[in-house]
Design an enzyme around this catalytic site. Structure first.
Site, PDB file in Angstrom:
ATOM      1  N   SER A 204      -8.151   3.886   8.572  1.00  0.00           N
ATOM      2  CA  SER A 204      -8.687   4.007   7.153  1.00  0.00           C
ATOM      3  C   SER A 204      -7.773   2.795   6.458  1.00  0.00           C
ATOM      4  CB  SER A 204      -8.692   5.230   6.500  1.00  0.00           C
ATOM      5  OG  SER A 204      -8.684   5.207   5.339  1.00  0.00           O
TER       6      SER A 204
ATOM      7  N   LYS B  30      -9.073  -1.436   5.795  1.00  0.00           N
ATOM      8  CA  LYS B  30      -9.101  -1.985   4.329  1.00  0.00           C
ATOM      9  C   LYS B  30      -8.023  -3.170   3.974  1.00  0.00           C
ATOM     10  CE  LYS B  30      -8.698   2.242   2.657  1.00  0.00           C
ATOM     11  NZ  LYS B  30      -8.738   3.457   2.365  1.00  0.00           N
TER      12      LYS B  30
ATOM     13  N   HIS C  11       0.921  -1.094  -0.152  1.00  0.00           N
ATOM     14  CA  HIS C  11       0.140  -0.132  -0.034  1.00  0.00           C
ATOM     15  C   HIS C  11       0.765   1.230  -0.074  1.00  0.00           C
ATOM     16  CE1 HIS C  11      -3.726   2.008   0.678  1.00  0.00           C
ATOM     17  NE2 HIS C  11      -3.043   2.922   1.526  1.00  0.00           N
TER      18      HIS C  11
ATOM     19  N   ASP D 142     -15.381   2.864   5.885  1.00  0.00           N
ATOM     20  CA  ASP D 142     -14.274   3.841   5.287  1.00  0.00           C
ATOM     21  C   ASP D 142     -14.762   4.620   4.244  1.00  0.00           C
ATOM     22  OD1 ASP D 142     -11.261   4.869   5.303  1.00  0.00           O
ATOM     23  OD2 ASP D 142     -11.561   3.842   3.455  1.00  0.00           O
TER      24      ASP D 142
ATOM     25  N   ARG E 219     -14.493  12.961   4.891  1.00  0.00           N
ATOM     26  CA  ARG E 219     -13.125  13.723   5.292  1.00  0.00           C
ATOM     27  C   ARG E 219     -12.553  14.471   4.329  1.00  0.00           C
ATOM     28  NH1 ARG E 219      -9.553   8.944   6.311  1.00  0.00           N
ATOM     29  NH2 ARG E 219      -8.068  10.336   6.960  1.00  0.00           N
TER      30      ARG E 219
HETATM   31  N1  URA Z   1      -5.160   6.505   2.063  1.00  0.00           N
HETATM   32  C1  URA Z   1      -5.969   6.001   2.822  1.00  0.00           C
HETATM   33  O1  URA Z   1      -6.593   4.863   2.344  1.00  0.00           O
HETATM   34  N2  URA Z   1      -6.729   6.497   3.876  1.00  0.00           N
HETATM   35  C2  URA Z   1      -6.561   7.566   4.336  1.00  0.00           C
HETATM   36  O2  URA Z   1      -6.967   7.944   5.034  1.00  0.00           O
HETATM   37  C3  URA Z   1      -5.450   8.332   3.818  1.00  0.00           C
HETATM   38  C4  URA Z   1      -4.698   7.622   2.498  1.00  0.00           C
END
Ligand code: URA
Length: 424
Positions: free
Chosen positions: A183, A187, A82, A161, A168
């Site tokens: 967040s 995921k 990620h 999320d 957000r």
């Molecule tokens: N990437 C994400 O998946 N969530 C965030 O809050 C910031 C970057």
């Protein structure tokens, strides 16, 4: 329990309990808590923070808000990567086929662009016909058959999320370490991989503007991972300038192919190789030297490039039909000297303005547009030398806005290191 009391508690910097956090997430997803109440709570969290315990409770509540992917039926270690987001960050497009070509499984759920940062799914969708929206069964089948799948997260995966991020994005509550950590980790935990490598971007083109904050975020994500027995490795990397040359969807796919062919820009090539070596080392439990050999081998033999084409074909893409704008203009330096700074976020914003990103969820991306940044921090440029190529679509751009992103000085400024630190 009621939401007004919970907002009030956070406003007064009092820690929330596990039950209160679960109450908020469950009721927000079921729409018993409104967006304006959630916005107030998110702002209180952004300003007053959360303890690590609260962040772990929040991650867990978000994780439990939807489906979880069970990859245990696929034999062998499943890896995921990620990035916290940057400008010109096409790392996944290159890294996933490299790692898969070594025989490891890359089960990759990716996202779309956020704000000024680009997203892997938008980049892949620059390839006509390419599908990223697939059922869980198809996702697993693809990983089983060709060791790699890149899919957009299902709507049922962490719905909390999806709702919270959209909110957000429009309430100035993105840049909060506990909210970012929960967040990302909710995921990633829902996507079922065993090992997670996170590229934490640091700089003026990233969410984390300095190393201290990036380290805090990294340590928090590692702590959350430990709670679930997941191995999380965070690598802090430079985002004080765009990564590689290309910014914009088709251009970034083209650059990814160039990297896999061994003719890509140095920074993105080095970063991808570094990350691939880390993943192969962990995934195969071998030494750095052995992992380096494996990564070099799949690059030199063309196996990684073939794997890239295999993924595209499997996901129904037709690379030959990908279009890059032929309306190209050159932006030239307006003085001689060393580039000492690049306003990376502003460059990301300019590419969004060109049509490469969205301002609203519904906006349609123009895949063929973008920028090529030909000079980087530390480079010497001569007045009138080409600095940037702009690939135009329907929208115009002001040349001065691009030039304003570059600071040119008579004194040399050493660029920031590409790899800042590895935290495990
Ligand atoms: N990437 C994400 O998946 N969530 C965030 O809050 C910031 C970057």
């Amino acid at each position: 329990m009621n939401i007004v009391d919970i907002i009030n508690k956070k406003r007064k910097k009092i820690s929330l309990t596990k039950e209160e956090i679960e109450y908020v997430i469950t009721n927000y997803v079921s729409e018993n808590i409104t967006d304006y109440q959630m916005s107030a709570l998110l702002m209180a969290i952004t300003i007053n923070g959360m303890s690590d315990e609260e962040t772990i409770y929040l991650t867990d509540a978000m994780l439990n808000s939807g489906d979880k992917i069970d990859l245990t039926s696929i034999s062998g270690i499943k890896l995921d990567k990620h990035s916290t987001g940057g400008v010109g960050d096409k790392t996944t497009l290159i890294l996933a086929p490299i790692v898969a070509a070594t025989g490891l499984n890359m089960a990759k759920m990716s996202g779309r662009g956020l704000g000024f940062t680009g997203g892997t799914i938008d980049k892949l969708e620059a390839i006509p016909g390419l599908k990223t929206d697939m059922s869980l069964n198809d996702f697993k089948k693809q990983v089983e058959e060709i060791h790699v799948a890149i899919a957009s997260g299902s709507k049922k995966l962490v719905p909390a999320d999806k709702k919270m991020y959209a909110l957000r994005d429009v309430t100035a509550t993105v840049e909060s370490i506990p909210l970012i950590a929960s967040s990302i980790m909710s995921k990633k935990l829902a996507s079922g991989a065993d090992v997670l490598v996170i590229d934490v971007k640091v700089g003026n083109g990233a969410l984390m503007k300095n190393k201290e904050d990036a380290k805090k975020l990294a340590n928090l994500m590692i702590k959350i991972g430990k709670n679930y027995n997941k191995k999380v490795v965070c690598i802090l990397t430079n985002m004080f300038e765009p990564l590689g040359e290309a910014i914009g969807n088709s251009l970034e796919v083209e650059e990814s192919i160039n990297v896999l062919q061994g003719k890509g820009p140095k920074d993105i090539t080095s970063l991808v190789i570094f990350l691939a070596i880390q993943m192969v080392k962990i995934g195969k439990d071998i030494t750095i030297e052995e992992a380096t050999k494996e990564v070099r081998n799949v690059l030199v033999t063309g196996k990684a490039l073939n794997k890239f084409y295999e993924v595209i074909k499997y996901q129904h893409g037709n690379i030959k039909e990908m279009v890059i704008s032929d309306k190209v203009i050159s932006i030239k330096a307006n003085k001689t000297g060393f580039i000492t700074e690049i306003n990376t976020e502003a460059i990301g914003e300019l590419s969004r303005k060109l049509g490469a990103g969205r301002y609203q969820k519904e906006d349609v991306i123009d895949s063929k547009v973008g920028l090529k940044i030909l000079k980087k921090v530390g480079d010497f440029v001569i007045n009138d030398e080409e600095l940037v190529k702009v690939y135009l679509g329907e929208k115009d751009i002001n040349i001065n806005e691009i030039l304003d992103c570059f600071t040119i000085n008579e004194h040399y400024h050493k660029p920031n290191p590409l790899i800042i630190e590895t935290i495990v």
